[in-house]
Every structure is written in C-alpha cells, then in structure tokens.
Design a protein around this motif. Structure first.
Motif, PDB file in Angstrom:
ATOM      1  N   UNK A 236     102.935  39.280  24.316  1.00 64.01           N
ATOM      2  CA  UNK A 236     103.312  40.671  24.124  1.00 64.01           C
ATOM      3  C   UNK A 236     104.177  41.131  25.288  1.00 64.01           C
ATOM      4  N   UNK A 237     104.812  42.255  25.134  1.00 66.24           N
ATOM      5  CA  UNK A 237     105.807  42.752  26.079  1.00 66.24           C
ATOM      6  C   UNK A 237     105.224  42.982  27.483  1.00 66.24           C
ATOM      7  N   UNK A 238     104.226  43.839  27.598  1.00 66.13           N
ATOM      8  CA  UNK A 238     103.671  44.175  28.918  1.00 66.13           C
ATOM      9  C   UNK A 238     103.001  42.998  29.620  1.00 66.13           C
ATOM     10  N   UNK A 239     102.150  42.205  28.950  1.00 64.89           N
ATOM     11  CA  UNK A 239     101.555  41.058  29.641  1.00 64.89           C
ATOM     12  C   UNK A 239     102.584  40.048  30.150  1.00 64.89           C
ATOM     13  N   UNK A 240     103.681  39.901  29.420  1.00 64.54           N
ATOM     14  CA  UNK A 240     104.738  38.988  29.855  1.00 64.54           C
ATOM     15  C   UNK A 240     105.475  39.542  31.072  1.00 64.54           C
ATOM     16  N   UNK A 241     105.703  40.838  31.088  1.00 62.79           N
ATOM     17  CA  UNK A 241     106.348  41.457  32.245  1.00 62.79           C
ATOM     18  C   UNK A 241     105.463  41.383  33.495  1.00 62.79           C
ATOM     19  N   UNK A 242     104.153  41.456  33.305  1.00 60.11           N
ATOM     20  CA  UNK A 242     103.229  41.375  34.441  1.00 60.11           C
ATOM     21  C   UNK A 242     103.280  40.009  35.116  1.00 60.11           C
TER      22      UNK A 242
ATOM     23  N   UNK B 248     115.383  38.864  24.315  1.00 63.87           N
ATOM     24  CA  UNK B 248     115.325  37.429  24.617  1.00 63.87           C
ATOM     25  C   UNK B 248     116.260  37.089  25.773  1.00 63.87           C
ATOM     26  N   UNK B 249     117.452  37.661  25.745  1.00 63.05           N
ATOM     27  CA  UNK B 249     118.406  37.428  26.846  1.00 63.05           C
ATOM     28  C   UNK B 249     117.876  38.011  28.142  1.00 63.05           C
ATOM     29  N   UNK B 250     117.347  39.233  28.102  1.00 62.61           N
ATOM     30  CA  UNK B 250     116.816  39.857  29.313  1.00 62.61           C
ATOM     31  C   UNK B 250     115.615  39.096  29.864  1.00 62.61           C
ATOM     32  N   UNK B 251     114.720  38.654  28.987  1.00 60.75           N
ATOM     33  CA  UNK B 251     113.535  37.904  29.434  1.00 60.75           C
ATOM     34  C   UNK B 251     113.917  36.524  29.953  1.00 60.75           C
ATOM     35  N   UNK B 252     114.973  35.944  29.426  1.00 62.86           N
ATOM     36  CA  UNK B 252     115.377  34.610  29.885  1.00 62.86           C
ATOM     37  C   UNK B 252     115.888  34.636  31.323  1.00 62.86           C
ATOM     38  N   UNK B 253     116.271  35.796  31.812  1.00 58.83           N
ATOM     39  CA  UNK B 253     116.771  35.916  33.176  1.00 58.83           C
ATOM     40  C   UNK B 253     115.663  36.206  34.190  1.00 58.83           C
ATOM     41  N   UNK B 254     114.438  36.398  33.727  1.00 57.40           N
ATOM     42  CA  UNK B 254     113.325  36.661  34.641  1.00 57.40           C
ATOM     43  C   UNK B 254     112.817  35.371  35.266  1.00 57.40           C
ATOM     44  N   UNK B 255     112.263  35.494  36.444  1.00 59.78           N
ATOM     45  CA  UNK B 255     111.625  34.362  37.122  1.00 59.78           C
ATOM     46  C   UNK B 255     110.115  34.513  37.012  1.00 59.78           C
ATOM     47  N   UNK B 256     109.455  33.407  36.723  1.00 59.26           N
ATOM     48  CA  UNK B 256     107.999  33.394  36.637  1.00 59.26           C
ATOM     49  C   UNK B 256     107.495  32.395  37.661  1.00 59.26           C
ATOM     50  N   UNK B 257     106.773  32.886  38.693  1.00 52.64           N
ATOM     51  CA  UNK B 257     106.411  32.008  39.796  1.00 52.64           C
ATOM     52  C   UNK B 257     104.907  31.922  40.039  1.00 52.64           C
ATOM     53  N   UNK B 258     104.110  32.531  39.248  1.00 52.21           N
ATOM     54  CA  UNK B 258     102.670  32.498  39.475  1.00 52.21           C
ATOM     55  C   UNK B 258     101.967  31.703  38.402  1.00 52.21           C
ATOM     56  N   UNK B 259     100.696  31.986  38.239  1.00 53.76           N
ATOM     57  CA  UNK B 259      99.971  31.323  37.140  1.00 53.76           C
ATOM     58  C   UNK B 259     100.505  31.841  35.808  1.00 53.76           C
ATOM     59  N   UNK B 260     100.973  30.960  35.004  1.00 50.58           N
ATOM     60  CA  UNK B 260     101.593  31.353  33.729  1.00 50.58           C
ATOM     61  C   UNK B 260     100.561  31.435  32.612  1.00 50.58           C
ATOM     62  N   UNK B 261      99.530  32.208  32.867  1.00 49.16           N
ATOM     63  CA  UNK B 261      98.476  32.410  31.874  1.00 49.16           C
ATOM     64  C   UNK B 261      98.491  33.877  31.482  1.00 49.16           C
ATOM     65  N   UNK B 262      98.715  34.127  30.217  1.00 51.43           N
ATOM     66  CA  UNK B 262      98.778  35.492  29.713  1.00 51.43           C
ATOM     67  C   UNK B 262      97.392  35.898  29.243  1.00 51.43           C
ATOM     68  N   UNK B 263      96.927  37.029  29.751  1.00 52.91           N
ATOM     69  CA  UNK B 263      95.627  37.556  29.348  1.00 52.91           C
ATOM     70  C   UNK B 263      95.799  38.398  28.082  1.00 52.91           C
TER      71      UNK B 263
END
Length: 195
Positions: A63-69, A43-58
């Motif tokens: 899940x872990x990999x789709x969120x990282x993508x 949760x701490x590591x993911x909270x430091x990520x930036x999300x700048x595109x379409x925030x739609x998870x396929x």
C-alpha cells in the motif's frame, strides 16, 4: 452508475439518447486512462526512491503509506503529487455522486405514490451501499494521518476496500433482484426449520 441512475430517474424520456453505447465506452475509457496514467506516474516516482532498511512491509499488500515508510529518501514530492491527484481521482467523483443522488432524491420525493418512491429508491440503494462502503473506508485510511494505534485499523480498512467490498458487490446488487430475494428467504426459512 450514479449518472446512469440520475438519467434513468430524472430524465427517463432522454435516457436512451444520452446513455448510448458510445457514451458509455468513452466514459469507461476516460476512467481507465486516468487510472493507468496515475499508476504509471506513481510507478516512476516510486522507482526513484531508495530503500535501505529492512524491506518488510507491515501490511497485507504494498500500500502507499507503508511503502513510503520504508523509503530512506525524501518522499515529499510523492506526497505532494498524491495530494494533488486526490482531487480529480477521489474528490471529483465523490462530489459527482453526491450531486447526482441529491437530484435523484429531489425527483423521487416528487413522486406522489409511496410504492413508486420505494421502488425508485430500491434501484439506487444497492449502488449507494457499495459506494458508501468503498468511500468510507478509503477516506478513513487516506484522509487522516496514520498513528501507531491506527495501523491495525488501517490494515482492516485496506482489506475491507480491496477484498470485502468487491466480494460483497455481487451479493448487494443481487439482493435488488426479486427472484434472488425470494430464493434467499426460502433458503433461510428452510434453514430455520432445521434447527
């Protein structure tokens, strides 16, 4: 469960002295602490990520990999931490289960009567079925790299280990109960007579 079965089958006379309430509570607490600390770390590591595109998870869930993508920041650290954590969280319990059941199989094969072997194996079969379903789906998702053609398969496998396995869990364990078996046979014999 595998350690419980190991103690019950391989060391039946010491079972009650080993599998005490204190031991079981400590084992459950240790598992919960390991999982909660892992989740908090991610949760701490993911909270430091930036999300700048379409925030739609396929996917069906975050899940872990789709969120990282979806992230447009560097994810090498999170992937490295996940690889390191796979060993104590997934690999060690799997090895422990395999070793426990190896000893159980060796002990059961020493039982002289066929009915004794069948009864002993039947007590382990439900746990082995559930563990196999869970680990096969988890390993096939997370151990192999995701390709475009595998996305729909990964969605199904994710659904399998998060929904179907827990849904089937009570049914699988119930089928080892003799009264449940009789009731299911009676139900199906009544249904087949209706057609």
């Amino acid at each position: 469960m595998s350690y419980d079965r190991y103690q019950a089958i391989c060391n039946p006379l010491r079972y009650t002295s080993v599998m005490t309430l204190t031991f079981c509570l400590k084992a459950v607490l240790l598992c919960w602490l390991a999982i909660v600390s892992m989740v908090l770390m991610f949760a701490v590591l993911f909270s430091q990520l930036l999300f700048c595109g379409p925030n739609i998870i396929d996917h069906f869930f975050c899940d872990f990999d789709p969120l990282l993508e979806l992230s447009c920041s560097e994810t090498v650290m999170i992937k490295l931490v996940s690889i390191v954590l796979v060993i104590p969280i997934v690999v060690c319990p799997l090895i422990f289960i395999i070793v426990s059941y190896g000893y159980i199989i060796l002990t059961v094969l020493k039982i002289p009567s066929v009915t004794g072997r069948q009864k002993t194996f039947s007590t382990c079969s439900s746990h082995l079925a559930v563990v196999s379903m869970l680990y096969v789906s988890i390993i096939s998702i997370y151990a192999f790299p995701t390709q475009i053609a595998q996305i729909s398969v990964n969605k199904f496998l994710s659904l399998f280990y998060t929904v179907i396995t827990p849904l089937l869990n009570p049914s699988i364990y119930s089928l080892s109960n003799r009264k449940i078996k009789v009731a299911v046979k009676k139900l199906f014999s009544n249904k087949s007579g209706m057609f």
